[in-house]
Write a protein that holds these residues in place. Structure first.
Motif, short mmCIF file in Angstrom:
data_model
loop_
_atom_site.label_atom_id
_atom_site.label_comp_id
_atom_site.label_asym_id
_atom_site.label_seq_id
_atom_site.Cartn_x
_atom_site.Cartn_y
_atom_site.Cartn_z
N PRO A 133 0.83 -1.17 -0.07
CA PRO A 133 0.05 0.12 -0.13
C PRO A 133 0.90 1.15 -0.13
CG PRO A 133 0.21 -1.08 2.11
CD PRO A 133 0.74 -1.88 1.09
N THR A 134 0.52 2.40 -0.68
CA THR A 134 1.12 3.46 -0.63
C THR A 134 0.33 4.66 -0.38
OG1 THR A 134 0.84 3.52 -2.87
CG2 THR A 134 2.89 2.62 -2.47
N PRO A 135 -0.13 4.76 0.79
CA PRO A 135 -0.70 5.88 1.17
C PRO A 135 0.08 7.39 1.04
CG PRO A 135 0.02 5.01 3.12
CD PRO A 135 0.29 4.17 1.93
N ALA A 136 -0.61 8.46 0.76
CA ALA A 136 0.19 9.93 0.64
C ALA A 136 0.98 9.95 1.77
CB ALA A 136 -0.90 10.81 0.44
N ALA A 137 2.20 10.41 1.68
CA ALA A 137 3.23 10.79 2.79
C ALA A 137 4.08 11.79 2.25
CB ALA A 137 4.00 9.15 2.95
#
Length: 255
Positions: A40-44
């Motif tokens: 998963p690549t949530p906004a960061a």
């Protein structure tokens, strides 16, 4: 390619570690890539550190002390062949757009997650607009490249077709000339023996002439088949299908 172990320094302390380099087609390389793609690549927020980079990267150096937003998309173009592209879109807090090469080099630097981030609607809208523009430009270049390949294939086919037909027609014309010459000889023949020999030669050449005519028809049929194949490949290129996937969106900071 076998894995190659090289000594290096750990990020914390001076302990040595081993670095293994694999081709992307290596089973372990494929496993790493597939595993990374499934994460998963949530906004960061990502903080890129230039201080420990072994070489100066001029384009990235200009971003030191700046921040902004970027997104990475995977573009798939399905036409005659499957093409995949990784397209960056981004800008800094002053509103200046970043080019693809700069963003690629940015990810060659070490970085750390600074925490979660909230990307505002206006920023997301601009990222989406730039990503769409980059995708359209890439698809357009793909079509142009396909057009170049098609024209090269068409020119090659036309030259081959011309050579085939000209060679067959020349052979047929040579045979016709030989038959004409023998018929002139036949009219001047004095003995029956001489007349018989000439007629036998004419008979063989007429058989050759019929075969050569058939070869011309066959060559023309082969040309039609190859041209139809070329047209089918053009239709596949025109029936282009594209697909985009957002891999991640981040707020970037260059320290």
């Amino acid at each position: 390619m076998h894995p190659k172990s090289t000594p290096g320094s750990d990020d914390v302390g001076g302990e040595e570690r081993s670095q293994f380099l694999y081709r992307l087609s290596h089973p372990l390389g494929e496993h790493v890539v597939e595993s990374a793609k499934s994460l998963p690549t949530p906004a960061a927020q990502i903080v890129f550190d230039l201080s420990h980079h072994p070489a100066r990267i001029h384009a990235v150096e200009e971003l030191r002390g700046k921040s902004g937003f970027l997104k990475l998309e995977r573009l798939v173009v399905e036409s005659y062949e499957r093409e995949e592209y990784l397209l960056f879109s981004g800008f800094d807090d002053a509103g200046a757009s970043l080019d693809q090469e700069t963003m690629e080099k940015l990810f060659g630097c070490s970085g750390r997650v600074g925490g979660d981030t909230a990307i505002q609607a206006a920023e997301q809208q601009r990222l989406n607009a730039e990503a769409e523009r980059h995708a359209k430009a890439t698809v357009s270049r793909s079509l142009e490249q396909n057009s170049v390949h098609f024209n090269q294939a068409r020119e090659k086919l036309e030259k081959w077709a011309d050579d085939m037909v000209l060679a067959a027609e020349k052979a047929l014309q040579d045979t016709k000339e030989q038959i004409k010459a023998l018929r002139r000889q036949a009219r001047q023949a004095v003995t029956l023996q001489e007349q018989h020999q000439i007629q036998e030669k004419i008979k063989k050449l007429e058989h050759t002439q019929r075969r050569q005519r058939q070869e011309i028809f066959k060559a023309e049929d082969d040309i039609v088949v190859k041209r139809d194949t070329l047209i089918e490949s053009l239709e596949r290129r025109l029936a282009q299908r594209t697909e985009t996937e957002t891999l991640f969106t981040i707020e970037w900071v260059v320290a």
